[in-house]
Enzyme design. Structure first.
Site, short mmCIF file in Angstrom:
data_model
loop_
_atom_site.label_atom_id
_atom_site.label_comp_id
_atom_site.label_asym_id
_atom_site.label_seq_id
_atom_site.Cartn_x
_atom_site.Cartn_y
_atom_site.Cartn_z
N ASP A 44 0.83 -1.21 0.00
CA ASP A 44 0.00 0.00 0.00
C ASP A 44 0.87 1.26 0.00
O ASP A 44 2.02 1.23 0.44
CB ASP A 44 -0.87 0.05 1.26
CG ASP A 44 -1.84 -1.12 1.33
OD1 ASP A 44 -2.20 -1.65 0.27
OD2 ASP A 44 -2.21 -1.48 2.46
N TYR A 45 0.25 2.34 -0.41
CA TYR A 45 0.89 3.66 -0.40
C TYR A 45 1.48 3.96 0.99
O TYR A 45 2.58 4.48 1.11
CB TYR A 45 -0.20 4.70 -0.75
CG TYR A 45 0.26 6.11 -0.89
CD1 TYR A 45 1.00 6.51 -1.99
CD2 TYR A 45 -0.09 7.06 0.08
CE1 TYR A 45 1.40 7.83 -2.13
CE2 TYR A 45 0.30 8.38 -0.06
CZ TYR A 45 1.05 8.76 -1.16
OH TYR A 45 1.44 10.06 -1.30
#
Ligand code: URA
Length: 222
Positions: A73-74
């Protein structure tokens, strides 16, 4: 070789030469690139982002032919393998291979023995039941816990959703290992080529799943 019959033993050839043996063209084994990146938070695991955010491509030297194997994920940091070896990448991502991934999560509060039991037994998140996870509480400080979690699945935001199912918020998440690859001391945003030992350990995942029993999944370089 290059349209000429060669009879001398030990003739040296290179990749540019055209080699034909009994009517069959031989091709040189391709050299693939295998890199490990310590992905920082705030970077998307893609090569291009329509929203103009920083991508892993921004962290690679120009001309690198390697793409991420899976995604973080970011807002997740840590081990990300990049390669142009598509066959190996597919195997590593295939659920039947169940590659072990270890995450270090900082969560609010403390895990109860019941929480640990649920993670271990397979916690139900709204959309699925997660498989059994290995759990270790590393530290508890100032109302926060550091928990190490090893899973063999790779669903979207899986670790965050597993903790969310227990009513815990993940404040920071780092993947510390992916199969046999360990983050070690690699600084955030840096990448390096895999060592020969790491490459050999990864090669084991090229075998068909029936020859890759669960007991052999967790090979880790020490
Ligand atoms: N689980 C998550 O929640 N996020 C990741 O990036 C990886 C696993």
């Amino acid at each position: 070789m290059n349209g000429r019959v060669v009879r001398e033993l030990g003739t040296v050839v290179d990749c540019e030469d055209r080699i034909e043996v009994e009517g069959r063209i031989l091709s040189a084994p391709r050299e693939f690139t295998y890199l490990i990146l310590n992905k920082p938070v705030g970077v998307v695991t893609t090569m291009r982002d329509p929203q103009g955010r920083r991508t892993v491509a921004d962290l690679l030297p120009a001309g690198t032919h390697a793409v991420p194997v899976g995604r973080l994920d970011y807002d997740t940091a840590g081990v990300l393998l990049l390669t142009d070896d598509g066959e190996l990448a597919n195997r590593l991502l295939h659920p039947r291979f169940g590659v072990a991934k270890t995450y270090r999560a900082e969560i609010d509060g403390r895990l109860s023995p019941e929480d640990v039991r649920r993670l271990h037994g397979g916690v139900r998140v709204p959309e699925f039941r997660a498989a059994s996870a290995k759990v270790r509480v590393v530290a508890v400080r100032r109302g926060r816990s550091i928990v190490e979690l090893t899973i063999h699945e790779g669903r979207n935001r899986q670790v965050r959703r597993m903790f969310q199912a227990l009513g815990r918020r993940v404040l920071a998440l780092t993947r510390t290992s992916f199969g046999p690859l360990r983050l070690g001391e690699l600084p955030s945003g840096h990448l390096r080529r895999l060592t020969r030992r790491e490459r050999t350990a990864l090669e084991r995942h090229r075998r068909p799943p029936e020859q890759s029993p669960r007991t052999k999944r967790d090979t880790t370089i020490t």
